[in-house]
Design an enzyme around this catalytic site. Structure first.
Site, PDB file in Angstrom:
ATOM      1  N   HIS A 253     -27.115  21.415  -0.726  1.00  0.00           N
ATOM      2  CA  HIS A 253     -27.344  21.955  -2.060  1.00  0.00           C
ATOM      3  C   HIS A 253     -26.403  23.109  -2.352  1.00  0.00           C
ATOM      4  CE1 HIS A 253     -29.680  22.719  -5.631  1.00  0.00           C
ATOM      5  NE2 HIS A 253     -29.739  23.991  -5.316  1.00  0.00           N
TER       6      HIS A 253
ATOM      7  N   CYS B  88       0.817  -1.219   0.000  1.00  0.00           N
ATOM      8  CA  CYS B  88       0.000   0.000   0.000  1.00  0.00           C
ATOM      9  C   CYS B  88       0.847   1.263   0.000  1.00  0.00           C
ATOM     10  CB  CYS B  88      -0.937  -0.014   1.201  1.00  0.00           C
ATOM     11  SG  CYS B  88      -1.902   1.505   1.315  1.00  0.00           S
TER      12      CYS B  88
ATOM     13  N   GLU C  68     -26.294  15.195  -3.282  1.00  0.00           N
ATOM     14  CA  GLU C  68     -27.655  15.392  -2.786  1.00  0.00           C
ATOM     15  C   GLU C  68     -28.648  14.483  -3.511  1.00  0.00           C
ATOM     16  OE1 GLU C  68     -29.732  19.186  -3.655  1.00  0.00           O
ATOM     17  OE2 GLU C  68     -28.035  19.659  -4.942  1.00  0.00           O
TER      18      GLU C  68
ATOM     19  N   GLU D 173      -7.243   1.579 -13.027  1.00  0.00           N
ATOM     20  CA  GLU D 173      -6.669   2.792 -12.441  1.00  0.00           C
ATOM     21  C   GLU D 173      -5.457   3.274 -13.234  1.00  0.00           C
ATOM     22  OE1 GLU D 173      -8.201   2.310  -7.842  1.00  0.00           O
ATOM     23  OE2 GLU D 173      -6.136   1.753  -8.266  1.00  0.00           O
TER      24      GLU D 173
ATOM     25  N   TYR E 158      -9.148  -3.611 -10.723  1.00  0.00           N
ATOM     26  CA  TYR E 158      -8.816  -2.308 -10.137  1.00  0.00           C
ATOM     27  C   TYR E 158      -7.536  -1.723 -10.740  1.00  0.00           C
ATOM     28  CZ  TYR E 158     -11.685  -2.911  -5.791  1.00  0.00           C
ATOM     29  OH  TYR E 158     -12.678  -3.044  -4.861  1.00  0.00           O
TER      30      TYR E 158
ATOM     31  N   LYS F 148       0.139   5.349  -6.088  1.00  0.00           N
ATOM     32  CA  LYS F 148      -0.860   5.313  -7.171  1.00  0.00           C
ATOM     33  C   LYS F 148      -1.809   6.510  -7.082  1.00  0.00           C
ATOM     34  CE  LYS F 148      -4.589   4.058  -6.354  1.00  0.00           C
ATOM     35  NZ  LYS F 148      -5.190   2.762  -6.103  1.00  0.00           N
TER      36      LYS F 148
ATOM     37  N   CYS G 297      -1.475   1.692  -3.127  1.00  0.00           N
ATOM     38  CA  CYS G 297      -2.468   2.767  -2.907  1.00  0.00           C
ATOM     39  C   CYS G 297      -1.893   4.169  -2.889  1.00  0.00           C
ATOM     40  CB  CYS G 297      -3.172   2.556  -1.565  1.00  0.00           C
ATOM     41  SG  CYS G 297      -3.432   0.866  -1.082  1.00  0.00           S
TER      42      CYS G 297
HETATM   43  P1  NDP Z   1      -8.043  -8.384 -10.077  1.00  0.00           P
HETATM   44  O1  NDP Z   1      -8.031  -9.776  -9.633  1.00  0.00           O
HETATM   45  O2  NDP Z   1      -8.985  -7.412  -9.480  1.00  0.00           O
HETATM   46  O3  NDP Z   1      -8.257  -8.319 -11.654  1.00  0.00           O
HETATM   47  C1  NDP Z   1      -7.516  -9.094 -12.533  1.00  0.00           C
HETATM   48  C2  NDP Z   1      -7.977  -8.799 -13.935  1.00  0.00           C
HETATM   49  O4  NDP Z   1      -7.137  -9.480 -14.850  1.00  0.00           O
HETATM   50  C3  NDP Z   1      -9.395  -9.257 -14.196  1.00  0.00           C
HETATM   51  O5  NDP Z   1     -10.004  -8.317 -15.039  1.00  0.00           O
HETATM   52  C4  NDP Z   1      -9.202 -10.595 -14.910  1.00  0.00           C
HETATM   53  O6  NDP Z   1     -10.212 -10.872 -15.819  1.00  0.00           O
HETATM   54  C5  NDP Z   1      -7.916 -10.346 -15.654  1.00  0.00           C
HETATM   55  N1  NDP Z   1      -7.146 -11.558 -15.869  1.00  0.00           N
HETATM   56  C6  NDP Z   1      -6.808 -12.497 -14.958  1.00  0.00           C
HETATM   57  N2  NDP Z   1      -6.050 -13.459 -15.523  1.00  0.00           N
HETATM   58  C7  NDP Z   1      -5.906 -13.115 -16.803  1.00  0.00           C
HETATM   59  C8  NDP Z   1      -5.248 -13.716 -17.911  1.00  0.00           C
HETATM   60  N3  NDP Z   1      -4.562 -14.849 -17.767  1.00  0.00           N
HETATM   61  N4  NDP Z   1      -5.327 -13.116 -19.111  1.00  0.00           N
HETATM   62  C9  NDP Z   1      -6.007 -11.964 -19.255  1.00  0.00           C
HETATM   63  N5  NDP Z   1      -6.652 -11.336 -18.256  1.00  0.00           N
HETATM   64  C10 NDP Z   1      -6.609 -11.914 -17.042  1.00  0.00           C
HETATM   65  O7  NDP Z   1      -6.548  -7.937  -9.910  1.00  0.00           O
HETATM   66  P2  NDP Z   1      -5.819  -6.546  -9.868  1.00  0.00           P
HETATM   67  O8  NDP Z   1      -4.438  -6.920 -10.253  1.00  0.00           O
HETATM   68  O9  NDP Z   1      -6.506  -5.511 -10.679  1.00  0.00           O
HETATM   69  O10 NDP Z   1      -5.939  -6.113  -8.350  1.00  0.00           O
HETATM   70  C11 NDP Z   1      -5.525  -6.977  -7.312  1.00  0.00           C
HETATM   71  C12 NDP Z   1      -6.198  -6.632  -6.019  1.00  0.00           C
HETATM   72  O11 NDP Z   1      -5.701  -5.417  -5.535  1.00  0.00           O
HETATM   73  C13 NDP Z   1      -7.694  -6.483  -6.141  1.00  0.00           C
HETATM   74  O12 NDP Z   1      -8.320  -7.628  -5.667  1.00  0.00           O
HETATM   75  C14 NDP Z   1      -8.026  -5.297  -5.302  1.00  0.00           C
HETATM   76  O13 NDP Z   1      -8.699  -5.748  -4.154  1.00  0.00           O
HETATM   77  C15 NDP Z   1      -6.708  -4.688  -4.900  1.00  0.00           C
HETATM   78  N6  NDP Z   1      -6.651  -3.273  -5.308  1.00  0.00           N
HETATM   79  C16 NDP Z   1      -7.524  -2.378  -4.777  1.00  0.00           C
HETATM   80  C17 NDP Z   1      -7.486  -1.056  -5.153  1.00  0.00           C
HETATM   81  C18 NDP Z   1      -8.465  -0.084  -4.576  1.00  0.00           C
HETATM   82  O14 NDP Z   1      -9.043  -0.374  -3.540  1.00  0.00           O
HETATM   83  N7  NDP Z   1      -8.726   1.051  -5.219  1.00  0.00           N
HETATM   84  C19 NDP Z   1      -6.520  -0.569  -6.125  1.00  0.00           C
HETATM   85  C20 NDP Z   1      -5.670  -1.588  -6.649  1.00  0.00           C
HETATM   86  C21 NDP Z   1      -5.748  -2.891  -6.235  1.00  0.00           C
HETATM   87  P3  NDP Z   1     -11.596 -11.572 -15.413  1.00  0.00           P
HETATM   88  O15 NDP Z   1     -12.421 -10.525 -14.792  1.00  0.00           O
HETATM   89  O16 NDP Z   1     -12.110 -12.066 -16.713  1.00  0.00           O
HETATM   90  O17 NDP Z   1     -11.214 -12.678 -14.478  1.00  0.00           O
END
Ligand code: NDP
Length: 460
Positions: free
Chosen positions: A437, A43, A442, A184, A180, A51, A48
């Site tokens: 407002h 983080c 709101e 982002e 995410y 980022k 976080c």
């Molecule tokens: P996520 O698990 O959220 O997303 C992974 C993405 O990659 C999904 O869209 C998935 O597709 C895709 N994917 C997975 N495997 C493959 C593959 N082999 N080929 C192509 N696409 C693939 O992971 P992130 O890395 O985005 O984030 C990790 C964690 O970090 C999250 O769970 C989140 O909780 C946390 N995080 C939170 C933030 C916040 O609170 N603002 C900011 C950044 C991270 P599909 O949907 O089809 O499975």
């Protein structure tokens, strides 16, 4: 005299580990914490915090554009990546120092080494080859980004770790993933001026989010970048003028960087879980009970390594609850059911509770209140983007069971709404709340007529 060198040995100095160590020490436990990289964890060091600073940097681009509608003349703004990187890294280092100081003040013995478990009460520190005996061990080692899909040339891509080390703003970038992190960073790079392509295998971004929010995001991102849905990466090759990414449909994209954000996996390799008698689950995570205890009574685990809800505030809560339970005489566990969260896309997403689809499955008949409107600022700025707000109400109890916001400051708004929803607020409570407002928020308390009442799935 105790048979142990310490009461608690924490492996990992990220959000969960640091909180657990400090609170346990505050209760009088003798605590040692090992961190092999930098205190603060994902983080603070490469997640976080840095980022969000980059998200802020990107958003100035919109502000400069929007200012014209309010009478400002803004000369062509220029962005200097090296200034942002230097100042961001300095802020991260400052926070790292604060984490270190807080641990020290709490009386935690911090060792900058890799720790490996040798048995349920024994840790070996690999740098010094020292052995420490602990009454309890807390595993809080987090997770790491994966480099997937495993296609030829994937080693040329970077992950969300290396993205913070880039020395210059890539003129062209391909971001892969629809979670995410991909959403982002694609937003950040597009805003900072990189020609950005976001590639996702699914037909919508952000699986698990409300479908209308996902559609609103796709609409906005389609205007801000080259959004390619339903496509996958086949190969990456190095060319003289950059990296050439070939997709499954044969199309090619020439870029300077490929950022893969296709998920994260628990950091369990080489940790000694076998010696400890702990087996990981199918996702590679450490299974724990509601009190974060593993099947080995002296070993606990919190945060991303347990793959419950992989969010910083959740890891912090889990670490705190562990310390309260074990050292404070206050048994507590974390409720993972209702977690407000934000995605720092531009515009932003803020959610709490169920999506429309899951609310319907769980509660049967629900009222869907919806507002989709141009924010007031857009009347003069001319920006076309719209805000979407949805309030989902269980008809039987009148309770608000889901709130979804797509629009600027959605993260800030949802934090406050999250209190009401966590308290069990009803739609009547929302209705009797006087509006502030003029604000966008709101709308949340002025929606009177449900756009639609949805009946149980299957009842027509
Ligand atoms: P996520 O698990 O959220 O997303 C992974 C993405 O990659 C999904 O869209 C998935 O597709 C895709 N994917 C997975 N495997 C493959 C593959 N082999 N080929 C192509 N696409 C693939 O992971 P992130 O890395 O985005 O984030 C990790 C964690 O970090 C999250 O769970 C989140 O909780 C946390 N995080 C939170 C933030 C916040 O609170 N603002 C900011 C950044 C991270 P599909 O949907 O089809 O499975």
């Amino acid at each position: 005299m105790s048979a142990y060198d310490v009461d608690l040995f924490v492996i990992g100095g990220g959000s969960g580990g640091v909180r657990a160590a400090r609170i346990a020490a505050g209760y009088g436990a003798r605590v040692m914490l090992a961190e092999e990289y930098r205190v603060g964890g994902t983080c603070v060091i490469r997640g976080c915090v840095p980022k969000k600073l980059m998200v802020y940097a990107g958003r100035f681009a919109d502000e400069f554009e929007d200012a014209a509608g309010f009478g400002w003349t803004v000369e062509r703004p220029r962005f200097d990546w090296s200034v942002l990187k230097r100042r961001r890294d300095a802020e991260v280092a400052r926070l790292e120092g604060i984490y270190d100081t807080n641990l020290m003040r709490a009386g935690v013995d911090v060792v900058p080494e890799r720790a490996v478990i040798e048995d349920p009460h024994t840790i070996r520190l690999l740098g010094s080859d020292r052995v420490v005996r602990a009454e309890r061990i807390l595993i809080a080692v987090g997770a790491h980004p994966v480099k997937e899909p495993a296609v030829p040339g994937i080693e040329l891509a970077i992950t969300s770790n290396e993205v913070f080390e880039l020395e210059s703003l890539p003129a062209r970038i391909l971001v892969i993933g629809g979670g995410y992190i991909a959403v982002e960073f694609a937003g950040v790079f597009a805003a900072l001026g990189s020609r950005t392509t976001l590639l996702h295998r699914g037909d919508r971004l952000l699986r698990g989010f409300d479908d209308e929010v996902r559609d609103a995001l796709a609409e906005a991102y389609g205007q801000r970048m080259d959004l390619r849905l339903g496509r996958t990466l086949a190969q990456i090759d190095r060319h003289a003028d950059g990296l050439c990414a070939r997709l499954d449909d044969g199309s090619e994209i020439l870029v300077d960087q490929v950022l893969v954000a296709t998920g994260r996996r628990p950091n369990v390799a080489g940790l000694g879980l076998d010696q400890a008698g702990i087996e990981t689950d199918a996702a590679g995570a450490i299974p724990v009970d509601a009190y974060s205890q593993t099947r080995v009574p002296s070993i606990y685990a919190v945060g991303d390594v347990t793959n419950r809800a992989n969010l910083t505030p959740v890891a912090i809560r889990e670490g705190h609850a562990f310390a309260d339970t074990v050292y404070g005489g206050k048994p507590s566990c974390v409720d993972h059911r209702l977690i407000p969260t934000a995605v720092f896309s531009t515009p932003e997403i803020g959610i709490v509770g169920h999506t429309e689809a899951t609310a319907r499955e769980i509660y049967g008949t629900i009222d869907v209140y919806k507002a989709r409107f141009r924010p007031m600022k857009a009347t003069l700025s001319g920006r076309e983007e719209r805000i979407l707000m949805k309030v989902l109400v269980d008809c039987a109890s009148d309770r608000v069971v889901g709130v979804h916001i797509f629009g600027h400051d959605a993260g800030e708004v949802i934090q406050a709404v999250g209190i009401a929803v966590t308290m069990g607020a009803t739609k009547a409570d929302f209705d009797r709340t006087i509006a502030v407002h003029p604000t966008a928020a709101e709308e949340l308390v002025t929606m009177r007529v449900p756009e639609v009442t949805k009946h149980p799935v299957g009842s027509g």
